[in-house]
Design an enzyme around this catalytic site. Structure first.
Site, short mmCIF file in Angstrom:
data_model
loop_
_atom_site.label_atom_id
_atom_site.label_comp_id
_atom_site.label_asym_id
_atom_site.label_seq_id
_atom_site.Cartn_x
_atom_site.Cartn_y
_atom_site.Cartn_z
N GLU A 112 0.80 -1.23 0.00
CA GLU A 112 0.00 0.00 0.00
C GLU A 112 0.83 1.28 0.00
O GLU A 112 0.73 2.11 0.93
CB GLU A 112 -0.97 0.01 1.18
N GLU A 312 -5.86 -8.20 0.29
CA GLU A 312 -6.48 -7.88 1.58
C GLU A 312 -7.93 -7.52 1.34
O GLU A 312 -8.25 -6.75 0.43
CB GLU A 312 -5.82 -6.68 2.26
#
Length: 411
Positions: A112, A312
């Protein structure tokens, strides 16, 4: 105590094995393996990951390893604002590739990078707590440069696993004003999710020419850097939690991860997506947007898109064992069923993302854990953790996923 995974690794691998999962995604602790940010790997850290990898493989579980998940060695005082950090990541990737590369099936270079830039350097919500707004843009460059250098280092180390990167995507739409009119002041572009850029909503106060001068810096990226950033990857990791709604006009600085004084000074604000239930974090539960994101990936990148993993997706709820000792997290069961179903429907024949090679879905997370900025206040796990004793209690969602995986193997 947190989840105390380092001391309960055998117990946790046994939980994974009983669950019936094919793969386990975990992150290397850069600060555990190389506390000072240079030199050889720390023997104690290496011993832990050696044990974890060996136990996963013995249980028939594929290791899916992330090299850096937000932590940085303490000596990197300027963090990702410093170009040198990109080179340090490349060196670290080479070391872990040489040590663990014979046992890892997939590598994620950076987790991320968009969140690191936005929350860590632009809004001041995550470590290191910088609130630089558009002056945080160099961290985008340096993280992607570090990614490319890590890809090269892993390949030079001869790792057998595939290599990719993971980012979070939050589809962004404009607020609809009374009467059904779209608020064109809020987002001056196509309202569909844009996977290449953050949401933009007009000029920044006090900056002549708005944000254009800030964004123009990105046009001066050296060709050599672009070549490094563009190293071919074997897969792309998509993290999905929620969509966003943007409206014109300053707000209180509320973001999905907390309140930011820096954000309160911007000429736009985030609003809640109406008509949806929310998680413990207050995030809207909207599985339909996951299919939309997959469709956007396919439409934007076509044949150039590598295989995709949902690396995720999950939800936090205030879970505690009931009087019967069972954690009745029925909302998480619904969340997972709806999101996995939406992903499968999207890539099925006739789906909005037909043609995408979707390889897997990783639930965040196996265990209740310490969340980066929220501490122990948010429980995402399939397994309840008593943070005082470390005791593990599989939740209803664990049992549901266990049954679903058994039925998949029977079909």
């Amino acid at each position: 105590m947190t989840a105390d995974h380092i001391n309960r690794v055998s117990e946790d691998v046994a939980l994974m094995s009983a669950l019936g999962i094919d793969a386990y995604r975990f992150s290397l602790g850069w600060t555990r393996l190389q506390p000072g940010g240079s030199g050889p790997l720390d023997p104690a850290g290496v011993a832990f990951y050696d044990r974890l990898l060996d136990e996963l493989l013995a249980a028939g579980i594929s290791p899916f390893v992330t090299i850096t998940h937000w932590d940085l060695p303490v000596d990197y005082t300027d963090g990702w604002l410093d170009r040198e950090t990109a080179y340090r990541l490349g060196e670290f990737a080479g070391l872990v590739g040489e040590r663990f590369g014979d046992r890892v099936d997939a590598w994620v270079t950076v987790n991320e990078p968009a969140t690191v830039t936005l929350n860590g350097y632009a809004l001041g919500l995550h470590a290191p707590g910088e609130a630089l707004l558009f002056d945080a843009l160099p961290t985008v460059h340096h993280q992607l440069l570090g990614h490319g250098l890590a890809v090269r280092a892993l390949r030079a180390a001869g790792v057998r696993g595939e290599i990719g990167i993971t980012n979070v995507h939050s589809p962004c739409s404009r607020r609809t004003r009374p009467g059904g009119r779209v608020d064109d002041r809020a987002v001056r572009r196509d309202p569909q999710p844009d996977l290449r850029r953050p949401c933009a909503a007009g000029p920044l106060p006090g900056r002549p020419g708005g944000a254009r001068a800030d964004v123009r810096r990105l046009r001066g990226v050296p060709d050599a850097d672009l070549t490094t950033m563009s190293e071919p990857i074997d897969f792309y990791g998509l993290n999905y939690y929620q969509p966003l709604v943007v409206a014109a006009g300053a707000g209180s600085g509320e973001s999905p991860d907390g309140t930011s004084e820096a954000m309160a000074g911007l000429p736009f604000r985030l609003e809640q997506l109406s008509g949806h239930e929310t998680t413990g974090f207050g995030w809207p539960i909207a599985p339909e947007y996951l299919g939309l994101l997959l469709g956007e990936l396919r439409d934007r990148y076509g044949d150039a898109l590598p295989p995709v993993y949902i690396t995720e997706s999950g939800a936090s709820f205030p879970d505690e064992p009931g009087a019967d000792g069972i954690v009745h997290d029925s909302r998480r069961v619904s969340y997972l069923g709806d999101h996995i179903g939406a992903a499968l429907a999207a890539v099925s024949p006739g789906g909005v993302a037909e043609g995408i090679d979707l390889r897997g879905y990783f639930v965040w997370s196996l265990l209740d854990n310490w969340e980066w900025a929220a501490g122990f206040t948010q429980r995402f796990g399939l397994v309840h953790v008593d943070f005082a004793t470390g005791a593990r209690t599989p939740k209803m969602s664990y049992r549901w996923l266990q049954a679903a995986l058994r039925n998949r193997h029977r079909s």
